[in-house]
Design a protein around this motif. Structure first.
Motif, PDB file in Angstrom:
ATOM      1  N   TYR A  76      11.608 -53.247  -7.700  1.00 11.28           N
ATOM      2  CA  TYR A  76      12.848 -52.582  -7.283  1.00 11.28           C
ATOM      3  C   TYR A  76      13.062 -51.290  -8.071  1.00 11.28           C
ATOM      4  N   MET A  77      12.785 -51.319  -9.371  1.00 13.47           N
ATOM      5  CA  MET A  77      12.934 -50.102 -10.177  1.00 13.47           C
ATOM      6  C   MET A  77      12.014 -48.995  -9.659  1.00 13.47           C
ATOM      7  N   HIS A  78      10.776 -49.369  -9.331  1.00  6.85           N
ATOM      8  CA  HIS A  78       9.810 -48.387  -8.829  1.00  6.85           C
ATOM      9  C   HIS A  78      10.198 -47.833  -7.462  1.00  6.85           C
ATOM     10  N   ARG A  79      11.014 -48.561  -6.723  1.00 14.27           N
ATOM     11  CA  ARG A  79      11.387 -48.140  -5.369  1.00 14.27           C
ATOM     12  C   ARG A  79      12.789 -47.532  -5.313  1.00 14.27           C
ATOM     13  N   SER A  80      13.395 -47.269  -6.477  1.00 10.82           N
ATOM     14  CA  SER A  80      14.755 -46.722  -6.538  1.00 10.82           C
ATOM     15  C   SER A  80      14.754 -45.351  -7.197  1.00 10.82           C
ATOM     16  N   ARG A  81      15.602 -44.468  -6.683  1.00  9.25           N
ATOM     17  CA  ARG A  81      15.757 -43.144  -7.293  1.00  9.25           C
ATOM     18  C   ARG A  81      16.557 -43.242  -8.586  1.00  9.25           C
ATOM     19  N   PHE A  82      17.599 -44.078  -8.574  1.00  8.64           N
ATOM     20  CA  PHE A  82      18.463 -44.259  -9.741  1.00  8.64           C
ATOM     21  C   PHE A  82      18.459 -45.729 -10.137  1.00  8.64           C
ATOM     22  N   CYS A  83      18.483 -45.992 -11.436  1.00  9.40           N
ATOM     23  CA  CYS A  83      18.614 -47.362 -11.942  1.00  9.40           C
ATOM     24  C   CYS A  83      19.929 -47.451 -12.702  1.00  9.40           C
ATOM     25  N   LEU A  84      20.790 -48.347 -12.238  1.00  9.36           N
ATOM     26  CA  LEU A  84      22.102 -48.510 -12.858  1.00  9.36           C
ATOM     27  C   LEU A  84      21.948 -49.227 -14.197  1.00  9.36           C
ATOM     28  N   CYS A  85      22.520 -48.630 -15.237  1.00 13.10           N
ATOM     29  CA  CYS A  85      22.452 -49.174 -16.594  1.00 13.10           C
ATOM     30  C   CYS A  85      23.869 -49.333 -17.122  1.00 13.10           C
ATOM     31  N   PRO A  86      24.581 -50.357 -16.629  1.00  9.34           N
ATOM     32  CA  PRO A  86      25.963 -50.543 -17.071  1.00  9.34           C
ATOM     33  C   PRO A  86      26.035 -51.131 -18.474  1.00  9.34           C
ATOM     34  N   SER A  87      27.098 -50.804 -19.179  1.00 14.28           N
ATOM     35  CA  SER A  87      27.330 -51.388 -20.501  1.00 14.28           C
ATOM     36  C   SER A  87      27.462 -52.896 -20.359  1.00 14.28           C
ATOM     37  N   GLY A  88      27.093 -53.592 -21.416  1.00  8.86           N
ATOM     38  CA  GLY A  88      27.249 -55.039 -21.471  1.00  8.86           C
ATOM     39  C   GLY A  88      27.880 -55.416 -22.795  1.00  8.86           C
ATOM     40  N   HIS A  89      27.672 -56.665 -23.216  1.00 14.51           N
ATOM     41  CA  HIS A  89      28.185 -57.108 -24.513  1.00 14.51           C
ATOM     42  C   HIS A  89      27.411 -56.471 -25.652  1.00 14.51           C
ATOM     43  N   GLU A  90      26.129 -56.182 -25.410  1.00 17.71           N
ATOM     44  CA  GLU A  90      25.252 -55.673 -26.457  1.00 17.71           C
ATOM     45  C   GLU A  90      25.392 -54.167 -26.615  1.00 17.71           C
ATOM     46  N   VAL A  91      24.993 -53.667 -27.778  1.00 18.85           N
ATOM     47  CA  VAL A  91      25.014 -52.231 -28.042  1.00 18.85           C
ATOM     48  C   VAL A  91      23.911 -51.538 -27.268  1.00 18.85           C
ATOM     49  N   ALA A  92      22.763 -52.190 -27.124  1.00 10.86           N
ATOM     50  CA  ALA A  92      21.622 -51.568 -26.449  1.00 10.86           C
ATOM     51  C   ALA A  92      21.016 -52.542 -25.451  1.00 10.86           C
ATOM     52  N   SER A  93      20.213 -51.994 -24.546  1.00  8.45           N
ATOM     53  CA  SER A  93      19.565 -52.806 -23.532  1.00  8.45           C
ATOM     54  C   SER A  93      18.197 -52.205 -23.249  1.00  8.45           C
ATOM     55  N   PRO A  94      17.197 -53.042 -22.977  1.00  2.00           N
ATOM     56  CA  PRO A  94      15.888 -52.481 -22.612  1.00  2.00           C
ATOM     57  C   PRO A  94      15.911 -51.819 -21.233  1.00  2.00           C
ATOM     58  N   ARG A  95      16.969 -52.034 -20.456  1.00  2.00           N
ATOM     59  CA  ARG A  95      17.051 -51.517 -19.087  1.00  2.00           C
ATOM     60  C   ARG A  95      16.865 -50.003 -19.023  1.00  2.00           C
ATOM     61  N   VAL A  96      17.441 -49.263 -19.964  1.00  2.00           N
ATOM     62  CA  VAL A  96      17.323 -47.799 -19.954  1.00  2.00           C
ATOM     63  C   VAL A  96      15.867 -47.396 -20.136  1.00  2.00           C
ATOM     64  N   VAL A  97      15.177 -48.026 -21.085  1.00  2.00           N
ATOM     65  CA  VAL A  97      13.774 -47.706 -21.346  1.00  2.00           C
ATOM     66  C   VAL A  97      12.915 -48.130 -20.155  1.00  2.00           C
ATOM     67  N   GLU A  98      13.197 -49.304 -19.582  1.00  2.98           N
ATOM     68  CA  GLU A  98      12.456 -49.751 -18.397  1.00  2.98           C
ATOM     69  C   GLU A  98      12.628 -48.768 -17.248  1.00  2.98           C
ATOM     70  N   ALA A  99      13.842 -48.284 -17.052  1.00  9.02           N
ATOM     71  CA  ALA A  99      14.093 -47.306 -15.984  1.00  9.02           C
ATOM     72  C   ALA A  99      13.254 -46.051 -16.206  1.00  9.02           C
ATOM     73  N   ILE A 100      13.236 -45.554 -17.420  1.00 10.38           N
ATOM     74  CA  ILE A 100      12.466 -44.348 -17.732  1.00 10.38           C
ATOM     75  C   ILE A 100      10.986 -44.577 -17.452  1.00 10.38           C
ATOM     76  N   HIS A 101      10.457 -45.732 -17.855  1.00  7.29           N
ATOM     77  CA  HIS A 101       9.040 -46.021 -17.609  1.00  7.29           C
ATOM     78  C   HIS A 101       8.745 -46.206 -16.122  1.00  7.29           C
ATOM     79  N   ALA A 102       9.726 -46.603 -15.339  1.00  3.90           N
ATOM     80  CA  ALA A 102       9.548 -46.742 -13.892  1.00  3.90           C
ATOM     81  C   ALA A 102       9.739 -45.415 -13.162  1.00  3.90           C
ATOM     82  N   GLY A 103      10.084 -44.357 -13.892  1.00  2.40           N
ATOM     83  CA  GLY A 103      10.340 -43.066 -13.254  1.00  2.40           C
ATOM     84  C   GLY A 103      11.647 -43.046 -12.489  1.00  2.40           C
TER      85      GLY A 103
END
Length: 194
Positions: A76-103
């Motif tokens: 899904y990340m590879h097939r999306s133009r934008f990846c939503l990275c909403p805040s959660g309970h944690e300060v950081a999330s791997p989602r932002v880095v995963e999105a960048i690696h998926a382009g």
């Protein structure tokens, strides 16, 4: 970096989804995102609470082991133009880095999130920040970004990818060096009492 994200990322024409998110209700921002967008427009704006429909035709054996769900998530990340990275309970999330690696252009849905390496990287050159109050208009906001701007942001994602890659041994400007640089920049903020 998950192996599914190591290859080249597809161009815009191979990305039928405007934006994608799959995750849990970790905090009020994700709760609001899921309440407003979950299942609303899966054809162009897929938002799921963990349960992803299969996009890769994985066998049930892989799904039992958890690999199918992870493969679908990255597909899904590879097939999306934008990846939503909403805040959660944690300060950081791997989602932002995963999105960048998926382009996939990271969309930081937050009020006041300090992104990684913000003291060095110009996040506005490779991501979009959307205030929490705009969650109901999220699709409209992203559709309003001109194609030329989307291409510029994707070029930025390609350029910063190396800063979010761990290498063995470390290479100049990789994630290891970015972390050390961030710590060095903050050295004046620490005070040691004797």
């Amino acid at each position: 970096t998950p192996r599914q994200l190591l290859g080249p990322s597809p161009g815009l024409s191979a990305r039928p989804y405007l934006a994608f998110f799959a995750g849990g209700q970790h905090g009020h921002v994700r709760d609001l995102l899921l309440r407003h967008w979950k299942g609303r427009d899966p054809a162009t704006f897929p938002v799921y609470e963990y349960d992803l429909p299969s996009t890769t035709g994985n066998s049930s054996r892989h799904k039992r082991r958890g690999r199918g769900r992870q493969s679908d998530y990255f597909a899904y990340m590879h097939r999306s133009r934008f990846c939503l990275c909403p805040s959660g309970h944690e300060v950081a999330s791997p989602r932002v880095v995963e999105a960048i690696h998926a382009g996939c252009i990271p969309v930081l849905v937050t009020d006041g999130y300090a992104p990684p390496f913000a003291d060095v990287l110009r996040w506005e050159s490779f991501s979009v920040t959307v205030p929490v109050a705009d969650i109901p208009r999220l699709k409209e906001v992203l559709e309003g970004i001109p194609t030329a701007e989307v291409e510029r942001l994707r070029d930025g994602v390609r350029l910063v990818k190396r800063h979010f890659t761990l290498r063995q041994p470390p290479e100049r400007l990789d994630m290891f060096h970015m972390i050390l640089h961030s710590v060095w920049l903050r050295r004046l903020n620490f005070r040691l009492d004797h």
